[in-house]
Design an enzyme around this catalytic site. Sequence first.
Site, PDB file in Angstrom:
ATOM      1  N   ASP A  49       0.869  -1.179   0.000  1.00  0.00           N
ATOM      2  CA  ASP A  49       0.000   0.000   0.000  1.00  0.00           C
ATOM      3  C   ASP A  49       0.907   1.230   0.000  1.00  0.00           C
ATOM      4  OD1 ASP A  49      -1.582   2.170   0.618  1.00  0.00           O
ATOM      5  OD2 ASP A  49      -2.735   1.138   2.159  1.00  0.00           O
TER       6      ASP A  49
ATOM      7  N   GLU B  29     -10.137  -3.152  15.755  1.00  0.00           N
ATOM      8  CA  GLU B  29      -8.899  -3.775  16.268  1.00  0.00           C
ATOM      9  C   GLU B  29      -8.463  -3.099  17.566  1.00  0.00           C
ATOM     10  OE1 GLU B  29      -5.468  -4.514  13.694  1.00  0.00           O
ATOM     11  OE2 GLU B  29      -6.785  -4.375  11.954  1.00  0.00           O
TER      12      GLU B  29
ATOM     13  N   GLU C  41       1.507   2.882  13.346  1.00  0.00           N
ATOM     14  CA  GLU C  41       0.464   2.729  12.324  1.00  0.00           C
ATOM     15  C   GLU C  41      -0.534   1.762  12.943  1.00  0.00           C
ATOM     16  OE1 GLU C  41      -1.951   1.482  10.480  1.00  0.00           O
ATOM     17  OE2 GLU C  41      -0.814   0.471   8.884  1.00  0.00           O
TER      18      GLU C  41
ATOM     19  N   HIS D 169      -5.135   0.142   1.206  1.00  0.00           N
ATOM     20  CA  HIS D 169      -5.604  -1.229   1.462  1.00  0.00           C
ATOM     21  C   HIS D 169      -6.802  -1.246   2.413  1.00  0.00           C
ATOM     22  CE1 HIS D 169      -3.336  -0.607   5.089  1.00  0.00           C
ATOM     23  NE2 HIS D 169      -3.649  -1.800   5.550  1.00  0.00           N
TER      24      HIS D 169
END
Length: 441
Positions: free
Chosen positions: A125, A227, A218, A376
Amino acid sequence: MFNLIFPGNQTADESKRLSPDTQAEEEEEDDGSPEEYVARSGFTGSGSDQISFSSGDRLLVHAKPSSQWWWAELRGVIGYVPAGYLRKDAAEGEEEEEEEEDPWQDDEYFGSYGTLRLHLEMLSDKSRTEAYRQVILSNCASLRNKVVMDLGCGTGIISLFCAQLAQPSVVYAVEASSMAEYTRQLVKQNGCEEVVTVLQGRAEEIELPEQVDVLVSEWMGNCLLFEFMVESVLLARDRWLKEGGVIWPSSAALTLVPCQADSYYAEKMAFWERPYGLDFTPLQPLAQQEFFTKPKFSHLIEPNDCLTAPCDVLNLDMYTLQVQDLEEIKGQFHFCVEKSGVLHGFTAWFTVHFESLETGGAAVELNTGPNSEPTHWKQTLFMLDRPVSVYAGDSISGTIVLRRNPIWRRHMTVTLHWNINSCTEDTDNCQVGTKSFPMWR
Ligand SMILES: C[S@@+](CC[C@H](N)C(=O)[O-])C[C@H]1O[C@@H](n2cnc3c(N)ncnc32)[C@H](O)[C@@H]1O
């Protein structure tokens, strides 16, 4: 036993990183009689077909039409309940086994980051990875002699950018998955071992020899928060970041737009109207449950399908955001329809900003929306149960609530409430709706 579907075995339609699902939870034979379940925690239903309950309530489950939503009864009231909030009323002794389940699902989560599939996807990406490279490059003067922590370094790409493009005194590259063993090799292979120290372990548990000037990570997931890796960043900020230190990304925003999704609707719902000249419409309620209950990850919205200008519904300041704020985050929207069309749902994406440390320097932005290079993450589509015709000049206002699952800490439910005020006289004056989307529990 809960069955997690992690990226290694998910379909392309699902999350890029983490897609636990709740299918195949019940292995017992279903003899058709209602089963008793106990609420693990409270739930506030939205809309007229969901029921609310408190922790410890006993519910009778009559049917399990989908893995996420069951049809249940509590004190004579019947409606949909989220399956993940219920547990079987285990006999004493059996309960212990249930309690051992990890609400963070770390084995599966870090297991998936221990393989190359996700790292390949992330490193391929370009928009994402180049944004981080640009942050380091455009701040290289300010990074000189600084102490940096790269939380969740994966293959170490950001740490390597730091070591090669700037001159920090040290970069602590923290990674919980087994990828860390390879990251050490990559650091050495690229001649960065004098600067980059790889520490294998959960950021919450590792010890650093000193506090850091810069915390970079990130951590973003689908719909920004899925998440909930952001929690690890906030805890590391409070423990390891020096007073006046810098966090990258420094802020994050979630953006929403009412949209058309003609081809997705045609593929999953209109299909059943007349396949091969036959009336298959009785399957449409099932299609709605199966395809429109969860959001569609990996959606690429055409700018043309946006019915209004997009609007930021959440803005998170990474310096002031607290872990407890993550439990329930609310935003509001007010859109003005720009062109007549069919409202099939809402599409969401996020943008993060990296503040500049250089005097007069510009912030770097990573935008995952439809007017930027696709990433992505793509975008997340929330389909309504029924399409609604809207007309130029109509207003669509409402709220979005991201509610973190009280048990499964990487999951959340997104609830949208909307109110359409039509400006035309020959249509209903006002239409309201509410829908909750589990991601994934
Ligand atoms: C989205 S990936 C980013 C990897 C890398 N920084 C990159 O940009 O390619 C997140 C990484 O953080 C790791 N991670 C997530 N939570 C963590 C935690 N609490 N402590 C240490 N590592 C963590 C994961 O194993 C994964 O490798």
